[in-house]
Design an enzyme around this catalytic site. Structure first.
Site, mmCIF file in Angstrom:
data_model
loop_
_atom_site.group_PDB
_atom_site.id
_atom_site.type_symbol
_atom_site.label_atom_id
_atom_site.label_comp_id
_atom_site.label_asym_id
_atom_site.label_seq_id
_atom_site.Cartn_x
_atom_site.Cartn_y
_atom_site.Cartn_z
ATOM 1 C CB SER A 1 -40.447 -12.881 21.564
ATOM 2 O OG SER A 1 -39.201 -13.144 22.150
ATOM 3 C CE LYS B 1 -38.395 -8.213 23.412
ATOM 4 N NZ LYS B 1 -39.774 -7.705 23.582
#
Length: 286
Positions: free
Chosen positions: A152, A170
């Site tokens: 992420s 994300k």
């Protein structure tokens, strides 16, 4: 500094690791650390030539324990292509024990200039691609009681200028990770996220940094430096290993504490890099 200096060199012997976006950057660094501990690798990306170069490097690392390396081209937005890639992996390398969802897209663009297609492109690569890989790998991970790692970014929990598309993607990945941890834990499948901070010698840092910005940024980061690709690899190896057997649903920041200082330095650094409407330059994704 590869992880075999600290852990048993055969820790992942007989295990298969599938890495999306594995042809370069942080994801290749993650793959290198698994290979150094004896894992067999399948690396997935859109460009076969890039994958072939990366596979040669990985094969040299994993050869000491007979690890295999399969470079297989597929676009993570294409579920059927991922299914085929994972089918080849199971047939030629072995069922997947660790899935690393690292494929990502990014560019700088003010929200008011960002086209719907530009926004959708990042959502599709990052978020849809992560779901596609997870879903396509599910049956293999169920067999192996395996582990999923998502790569992420700090944009998932902190706003950054000109990154509205990335932040949305994300944040979705981190929530996807937690839902899979909740639902698939019954099958022995663990699911976790790694959030890298500023990492040296990556394409993103080369595009966005300058000597002046690097000096200021490193001075502000609590640990006083940028991270390395191998340090993200170390975190991945840990989370996929028996040492983390009771860890699932966790977001692990590997960033030297950079999330503690906010995004102001980033915002200042990228302001001059982004064309605005009327500049004569078309915004990305238009």
């Amino acid at each position: 500094m590869l992880v075999q200096q600290y852990l048993p060199k055969d820790l992942f012997r007989g295990k298969t690791v599938f890495v999306t976006g594995g042809g370069s950057g942080i994801n290749l660094g993650v793959a290198r650390n698994f290979a150094a501990l004896g894992a067999s690798l399948a690396i997935c990306g859109r460009t076969q030539e890039k994958l072939d170069r990366a596979a040669a490097e990985l094969a040299a690392l994993s050869a000491h324990l007979g690890g295999k390396v399969l470079p297989v081209a597929a676009d993570v937005r294409d579920y059927a292509a991922l299914e085929k890639a994972l089918g080849r992996t199971e047939a030629e390398v072995g069922p997947v024990d660790v899935l690393v969802c690292g494929a990502a897209g990014n560019f700088l663009c003010p929200a008011e200039d960002l086209s719907p297609n530009g926004f959708k492109a990042v959502i599709d690569i990052d978020l849809l691609g992560s779901f596609n890989a997870s879903r396509a790998a599910f049956e293999q991970l169920k067999k192996t009681r395996g582990s999923i790692l998502f790569i992420s970014a700090g944009q998932s929990f902190m706003p950054h200028a000109f990154q509205v598309h990335v932040g949305a993607a994300k944040a979705g990945i981190d929530n996807l990770m937690k839902n899979l941890a909740l639902e698939w834990g019954r099958y022995g499948i663990r699911s976790n996220t790694i959030v890298p901070g500023p990492i040296e010698d990556t394409e993103g840092m080369r595009r966005l940094s300058s000597p002046e910005h690097d000096t200021r940024a490193k001075g502000a980061i609590p640990l006083g430096r940028y991270g390395t690709v191998d340090e993200i690899g170390h975190a991945a190896v840990f989370l996929a290993s028996p040492f983390a057997a009771y860890i699932t649903g966790t977001v692990l920041s590997v960033d030297g504490g950079s999330n503690l200082i906010g995004s102001a330095l980033w915002n200042q650094a990228v302001e001059s890099l982004v064309p605005r409407k009327g500049s004569g330059k078309a915004p990305p994704g238009s």
